[in-house]
Design an enzyme around this catalytic site. Sequence first.
Site, PDB file in Angstrom:
ATOM      1  N   LYS A   1      -7.144 -41.389 -40.455  1.00  0.00           N
ATOM      2  CA  LYS A   1      -5.825 -41.903 -40.086  1.00  0.00           C
ATOM      3  C   LYS A   1      -4.769 -41.393 -41.050  1.00  0.00           C
ATOM      4  O   LYS A   1      -3.740 -40.865 -40.639  1.00  0.00           O
ATOM      5  CB  LYS A   1      -5.871 -43.430 -40.085  1.00  0.00           C
ATOM      6  CG  LYS A   1      -4.739 -44.093 -39.342  1.00  0.00           C
ATOM      7  CD  LYS A   1      -4.825 -45.623 -39.480  1.00  0.00           C
ATOM      8  CE  LYS A   1      -5.957 -46.199 -38.646  1.00  0.00           C
ATOM      9  NZ  LYS A   1      -6.173 -47.634 -38.962  1.00  0.00           N
TER      10      LYS A   1
ATOM     11  N   ARG B   1      -3.172 -50.656 -43.488  1.00  0.00           N
ATOM     12  CA  ARG B   1      -4.115 -50.221 -42.450  1.00  0.00           C
ATOM     13  C   ARG B   1      -5.324 -49.520 -43.041  1.00  0.00           C
ATOM     14  O   ARG B   1      -5.197 -48.621 -43.850  1.00  0.00           O
ATOM     15  CB  ARG B   1      -3.413 -49.255 -41.484  1.00  0.00           C
ATOM     16  CG  ARG B   1      -2.016 -49.647 -41.117  1.00  0.00           C
ATOM     17  CD  ARG B   1      -1.303 -48.536 -40.362  1.00  0.00           C
ATOM     18  NE  ARG B   1      -1.952 -48.216 -39.097  1.00  0.00           N
ATOM     19  CZ  ARG B   1      -1.586 -47.194 -38.334  1.00  0.00           C
ATOM     20  NH1 ARG B   1      -0.611 -46.388 -38.712  1.00  0.00           N
ATOM     21  NH2 ARG B   1      -2.224 -46.955 -37.201  1.00  0.00           N
TER      22      ARG B   1
ATOM     23  N   GLY C   1     -11.517 -50.338 -34.725  1.00  0.00           N
ATOM     24  CA  GLY C   1     -11.553 -51.797 -34.793  1.00  0.00           C
ATOM     25  C   GLY C   1     -12.605 -52.385 -35.707  1.00  0.00           C
ATOM     26  O   GLY C   1     -12.754 -53.598 -35.777  1.00  0.00           O
TER      27      GLY C   1
ATOM     28  N   MET D   1     -12.866 -52.061 -39.040  1.00  0.00           N
ATOM     29  CA  MET D   1     -12.314 -52.565 -40.307  1.00  0.00           C
ATOM     30  C   MET D   1     -10.953 -53.213 -40.023  1.00  0.00           C
ATOM     31  O   MET D   1     -10.584 -53.367 -38.880  1.00  0.00           O
ATOM     32  CB  MET D   1     -12.217 -51.425 -41.299  1.00  0.00           C
ATOM     33  CG  MET D   1     -13.593 -50.929 -41.705  1.00  0.00           C
ATOM     34  SD  MET D   1     -13.520 -49.583 -42.855  1.00  0.00           S
ATOM     35  CE  MET D   1     -12.669 -48.361 -41.926  1.00  0.00           C
TER      36      MET D   1
ATOM     37  N   ARG E   1      -5.715 -38.962 -33.242  1.00  0.00           N
ATOM     38  CA  ARG E   1      -7.064 -38.518 -33.595  1.00  0.00           C
ATOM     39  C   ARG E   1      -7.680 -37.865 -32.369  1.00  0.00           C
ATOM     40  O   ARG E   1      -7.173 -38.052 -31.258  1.00  0.00           O
ATOM     41  CB  ARG E   1      -7.924 -39.700 -34.043  1.00  0.00           C
ATOM     42  CG  ARG E   1      -8.065 -40.748 -32.960  1.00  0.00           C
ATOM     43  CD  ARG E   1      -8.815 -41.978 -33.450  1.00  0.00           C
ATOM     44  NE  ARG E   1      -8.558 -43.099 -32.553  1.00  0.00           N
ATOM     45  CZ  ARG E   1      -8.686 -44.363 -32.881  1.00  0.00           C
ATOM     46  NH1 ARG E   1      -9.041 -44.698 -34.101  1.00  0.00           N
ATOM     47  NH2 ARG E   1      -8.444 -45.321 -32.023  1.00  0.00           N
TER      48      ARG E   1
ATOM     49  N   HIS F   1     -11.263 -52.686 -26.279  1.00  0.00           N
ATOM     50  CA  HIS F   1     -12.414 -52.530 -27.170  1.00  0.00           C
ATOM     51  C   HIS F   1     -13.669 -52.161 -26.396  1.00  0.00           C
ATOM     52  O   HIS F   1     -14.366 -51.205 -26.716  1.00  0.00           O
ATOM     53  CB  HIS F   1     -12.620 -53.828 -27.960  1.00  0.00           C
ATOM     54  CG  HIS F   1     -13.778 -53.774 -28.904  1.00  0.00           C
ATOM     55  ND1 HIS F   1     -15.025 -54.238 -28.572  1.00  0.00           N
ATOM     56  CD2 HIS F   1     -13.875 -53.253 -30.142  1.00  0.00           C
ATOM     57  CE1 HIS F   1     -15.848 -54.030 -29.578  1.00  0.00           C
ATOM     58  NE2 HIS F   1     -15.173 -53.435 -30.552  1.00  0.00           N
TER      59      HIS F   1
ATOM     60  N   SER G   1     -49.688 -21.383 -28.515  1.00  0.00           N
ATOM     61  CA  SER G   1     -48.710 -22.446 -28.322  1.00  0.00           C
ATOM     62  C   SER G   1     -49.074 -23.598 -29.252  1.00  0.00           C
ATOM     63  O   SER G   1     -50.206 -24.088 -29.230  1.00  0.00           O
ATOM     64  CB  SER G   1     -48.722 -22.901 -26.861  1.00  0.00           C
ATOM     65  OG  SER G   1     -47.755 -23.912 -26.704  1.00  0.00           O
TER      66      SER G   1
ATOM     67  N   GLY H   1     -49.435 -27.134 -30.382  1.00  0.00           N
ATOM     68  CA  GLY H   1     -49.470 -28.495 -29.852  1.00  0.00           C
ATOM     69  C   GLY H   1     -49.143 -29.419 -31.011  1.00  0.00           C
ATOM     70  O   GLY H   1     -50.018 -29.821 -31.770  1.00  0.00           O
TER      71      GLY H   1
ATOM     72  N   CYS I   1     -45.297 -26.581 -27.694  1.00  0.00           N
ATOM     73  CA  CYS I   1     -45.286 -27.393 -26.474  1.00  0.00           C
ATOM     74  C   CYS I   1     -45.466 -28.887 -26.745  1.00  0.00           C
ATOM     75  O   CYS I   1     -45.601 -29.674 -25.833  1.00  0.00           O
ATOM     76  CB  CYS I   1     -46.348 -26.910 -25.498  1.00  0.00           C
ATOM     77  SG  CYS I   1     -48.020 -27.124 -26.104  1.00  0.00           S
TER      78      CYS I   1
ATOM     79  N   TYR J   1     -40.430 -19.595 -27.969  1.00  0.00           N
ATOM     80  CA  TYR J   1     -39.882 -20.607 -27.070  1.00  0.00           C
ATOM     81  C   TYR J   1     -40.333 -22.005 -27.478  1.00  0.00           C
ATOM     82  O   TYR J   1     -41.323 -22.170 -28.195  1.00  0.00           O
ATOM     83  CB  TYR J   1     -40.275 -20.332 -25.605  1.00  0.00           C
ATOM     84  CG  TYR J   1     -41.741 -20.490 -25.295  1.00  0.00           C
ATOM     85  CD1 TYR J   1     -42.293 -21.738 -24.989  1.00  0.00           C
ATOM     86  CD2 TYR J   1     -42.599 -19.382 -25.287  1.00  0.00           C
ATOM     87  CE1 TYR J   1     -43.635 -21.885 -24.700  1.00  0.00           C
ATOM     88  CE2 TYR J   1     -43.939 -19.513 -24.995  1.00  0.00           C
ATOM     89  CZ  TYR J   1     -44.464 -20.774 -24.702  1.00  0.00           C
ATOM     90  OH  TYR J   1     -45.790 -20.917 -24.426  1.00  0.00           O
TER      91      TYR J   1
HETATM   92  P1  ADP Z   1      -7.150 -49.630 -35.937  1.00  0.00           P
HETATM   93  O1  ADP Z   1      -7.777 -48.664 -36.875  1.00  0.00           O
HETATM   94  O2  ADP Z   1      -7.983 -50.815 -35.669  1.00  0.00           O
HETATM   95  O3  ADP Z   1      -6.609 -48.954 -34.722  1.00  0.00           O
HETATM   96  P2  ADP Z   1      -4.499 -49.588 -37.002  1.00  0.00           P
HETATM   97  O4  ADP Z   1      -4.327 -49.461 -38.460  1.00  0.00           O
HETATM   98  O5  ADP Z   1      -4.296 -48.364 -36.205  1.00  0.00           O
HETATM   99  O6  ADP Z   1      -5.906 -50.234 -36.711  1.00  0.00           O
HETATM  100  O7  ADP Z   1      -3.495 -50.701 -36.530  1.00  0.00           O
HETATM  101  C1  ADP Z   1      -3.542 -51.245 -35.258  1.00  0.00           C
HETATM  102  C2  ADP Z   1      -2.184 -51.239 -34.605  1.00  0.00           C
HETATM  103  O8  ADP Z   1      -1.233 -51.901 -35.398  1.00  0.00           O
HETATM  104  C3  ADP Z   1      -1.611 -49.870 -34.421  1.00  0.00           C
HETATM  105  O9  ADP Z   1      -2.088 -49.264 -33.259  1.00  0.00           O
HETATM  106  C4  ADP Z   1      -0.150 -50.156 -34.303  1.00  0.00           C
HETATM  107  O10 ADP Z   1       0.195 -50.467 -32.985  1.00  0.00           O
HETATM  108  C5  ADP Z   1       0.032 -51.351 -35.176  1.00  0.00           C
HETATM  109  N1  ADP Z   1       0.665 -50.903 -36.420  1.00  0.00           N
HETATM  110  C6  ADP Z   1       0.050 -50.467 -37.531  1.00  0.00           C
HETATM  111  N2  ADP Z   1       0.959 -50.103 -38.453  1.00  0.00           N
HETATM  112  C7  ADP Z   1       2.165 -50.295 -37.908  1.00  0.00           C
HETATM  113  C8  ADP Z   1       3.515 -50.075 -38.343  1.00  0.00           C
HETATM  114  N3  ADP Z   1       3.779 -49.573 -39.540  1.00  0.00           N
HETATM  115  N4  ADP Z   1       4.489 -50.388 -37.499  1.00  0.00           N
HETATM  116  C9  ADP Z   1       4.216 -50.897 -36.281  1.00  0.00           C
HETATM  117  N5  ADP Z   1       3.000 -51.117 -35.806  1.00  0.00           N
HETATM  118  C10 ADP Z   1       1.983 -50.819 -36.604  1.00  0.00           C
HETATM  119 MG    MG Z   2      -5.379 -47.483 -34.628  1.00  0.00          MG
END
Ligand code: ADP
Ligand code: MG
Length: 876
Positions: free
Chosen positions: A21, A91, A100, A102, A332, A450, A759, A761, A826, A846
């Site tokens: 990220k 984040r 999701g 962490m 990503r 999710h 071959s 085995g 084989c 093979y």
């Molecule tokens: P995850 O890895 O679980 O996707 P993120 O760190 O991407 O978690 O955060 C989840 C959501 O929170 C992001 O998709 C975004 O919509 C919102 N978010 C995170 N940082 C900001 C920010 N600086 N301003 C506005 N929204 C944010």
């Molecule tokens: Mg995200």
Amino acid sequence: MKQIYHFNEGNTTMKDLLGGKGANLAEMTQLGLPVPAGFTITTTACMQFLQQDDYFEQSLKEEVLKAIYRLETETGKSFLADSSILLVSVRSGAKFSMPGMMDTILNLGLNDKKVRDFARLTTPSFAYDCYRRLMQMFGDVVYGISKEQFDQILQKFETTFDKAPSYFSLAEQQEVIKAYKQLFDKQHKNFPQDPLEQLFTAIKAVFQSWNNERAQVYRNLHDIPFDLGTAVNVQSMVFGNSGEKSATGVAFTRNPATGEKKLFGEFLPNAQGEDVVAGIRTPQTIDKLKQLLSVAYSDFIDYAKILEDHYKDMQDIEFTIENGKLYILQTRSGKRTAQAALNIALDLVDDGTITKKEALLRITPTMVEQLIHPIFDPAELKSAKVLAKGLPASPGAASGQIVFTAERAKELHEEGKKVILVRQETSPEDIEGMVVSEAIVTSRGGMTSHAAVVARGMGTCCVAGCEELIVNETTQTVTCKGQTLIEGSTISVDGTTGTIYQAELKTVRPTDNQNLQRLLNWADKEAKLMVRANAENIQDLSAAINFGASGIGLARTEHMFFGEKRILEMRRLILAEDETSFEVALQRLLDFQQDDFYHMLQTVGEKPMVIRLLDPPMHEFLPTDPQTIQQLAKQLEKAPEQITKQIAQLHETNPMLGHRGCRLGITEARIYQMQVKAIFTSAIKLTQAGYSVKPEIMIPLVAEEKELIEVKNSLLRTIKNLFEASNVEPFPFEIGTMIELPRACMTADRLAKHADFFSFGTNDLTQMTYGFSRDDIGKFLPIYKEKGILTQDPFQTLDQAGVGKLIQTAVKKARQTNPNMMIGVCGEVGGDPNSISFFQQACVDYVSCSAYRIPAARLACGQAALNDCRIAEIAL
Ligand code: ADP
Ligand code: MG
Ligand code: MG
């Protein structure tokens, strides 16, 4: 050492240090995209923190402070002082994306005083929406106070005041905040008012979330190392919840289910980040954004194209619109289904973005396996009763019993049942239950919820947002169109169409995937190894040919003796006490086999087919239960006691080391002669009918040169006689041996003098080398794995250091005396992608595997050739 990088200091190559990220936020900043300013604390800082029992170094604190000052300057707002309020998000973000798993906290920096100022500057409903969200996320992430508890408080006030939170007055908003604080108090926790304390506490919690349980489960599932740590991104907030001209959303640059080149996404107006992924409100499709916020929409189209072109791959983009202005918050490589991965890779080759070789390396053998996964039998679908329709979130077809919780999914799975997890929505806590489910169904949430994202990543079939279903998790029921189903009810889920059926449905295998064939043809061009099939029945043989096998590497003949009529003749033969009954049985078996081989050879045609002569010990064909012995006695007109006695005589202490394989061919030559007669009579007939055939006769379990000479000479005499009697021009054939004993490996130079081919085995060879009985390893393997003594089952993945060493030695020796002989593998591991690169390095010609593993093995062979230099060193 530098522990913090501002977004304008990093780039996408720094994923080890900044996490995926963070590295991509930096890259996008460098590309000039509208990314809210911020900075990344490195994964190294995280690992240091975790290794020092969660001690937060003074030096790191100082660096964070400096970075905050710089952020204040960059944004012209203040995090610490009360004026011109700067809020930030904290984040998580590891090297490999773990959606999701962490934690992330938004709106940090607000407190009782600042929220009032903020309300004055903006609107009370917006300011307090941010504050409530902050307290809830902070309580959840830092102290583990569940979200539901906060939700319940808010719902109570909604009822009391009889309006939605956005219409609460200032005094009413403050009452909610007071109640939230009481919830903290009740748990003896404190919601800090100092923005800096909030920030440091949040950073620590995100560091710690690297080791939370669901993250660990996810890492195990996807083979992600445990010592990477997560980076922490601190970013100034932009607000998708600040009114009707604001929104938040997620979009893929192509359809992640099909690969179609068309923007695919969802958004929620007036909402903040998590709302979309959590599946709380079902979002709108991205094209609706065009009417609602057209400028932001067209900007998004432009940026999506820039990002896909830049990364040369389909992107999964998170965005937020604040008052009509678009911000990009994450990008990503998007998770996708196997079909989408294939289609996208080929599209990218066709438009010149990537090379064929790059495309080959982007598809995994597992994805190929998924592409030939079963689909529901179209004939059964016509009459099947449809229960409901939802979103086709992850393709596949599965039937199973309904369960409503991840725990029950695990319990019933352990009892050997096939389960389908049905929920309103899934959350990261459900991950273990999702892993064991055949399919996942949710009644809420969209294509990026999710459930949908995780299911696609695992290749599990999923129907999401199936709103017709009323899932009641308390009563453990699901109701649809007035009908109620309980745990254990059987349903079938079609993730490709989004349909749920109220029945168990039969599945079939698709074989005509054009794009897959294109990719596999490229793989074949690169490959150094060919792929043959282990198959003997007509259905598997023709599947093998359809899947692109270059021949048959192992057709076992013993299975043919188990049909109802044949087994009787086989038993007659084994139990014969005089010449006449032996010859009668032999003649009848010859007739059966002749017919079998005729069809087998006809199906395989001009491709080579290795046919292995009878291998198992004789007593495997005899009955053990008294009732069958009684019946057999009647059929053979013998006394039951006599049969029981004979069976006892054939008993062996160590059958796997006993009277089997070529040992049988030597003590009783007539059985192998009969088999060879059947093969060549059919082959001659087919040749006369204009077919070309290429039989390769394989003698099993040879340990000693003279065994091979003896059996081979006897077979050659039989074959010669047949050719002479037929007047057919002799066609090419081969006689070779299976190498499955350590002694055979060590004397391969001698054996090679008398064999046209070898071959390996690997099943027996592993069994004989390790001294592990294949049928009993299950008793101790789990403990060996737990203790780290073995990391893999050597019958699934080749033991390179031991068995592999024997194979290398044997190949080298064999080529000394017979340089041009064909050498194959084989055993089971022949189809294992991890073992294939080893076989390539050992210079075999093979690998041979079951028909349905062929496509994945063909890809693995192409990839092994491309990765030639990266082959693992073999421990000596
Ligand atoms: P995850 O890895 O679980 O996707 P993120 O760190 O991407 O978690 O955060 C989840 C959501 O929170 C992001 O998709 C975004 O919509 C919102 N978010 C995170 N940082 C900001 C920010 N600086 N301003 C506005 N929204 C944010
Ligand atoms: Mg995200
Ligand atoms: Mg064997």
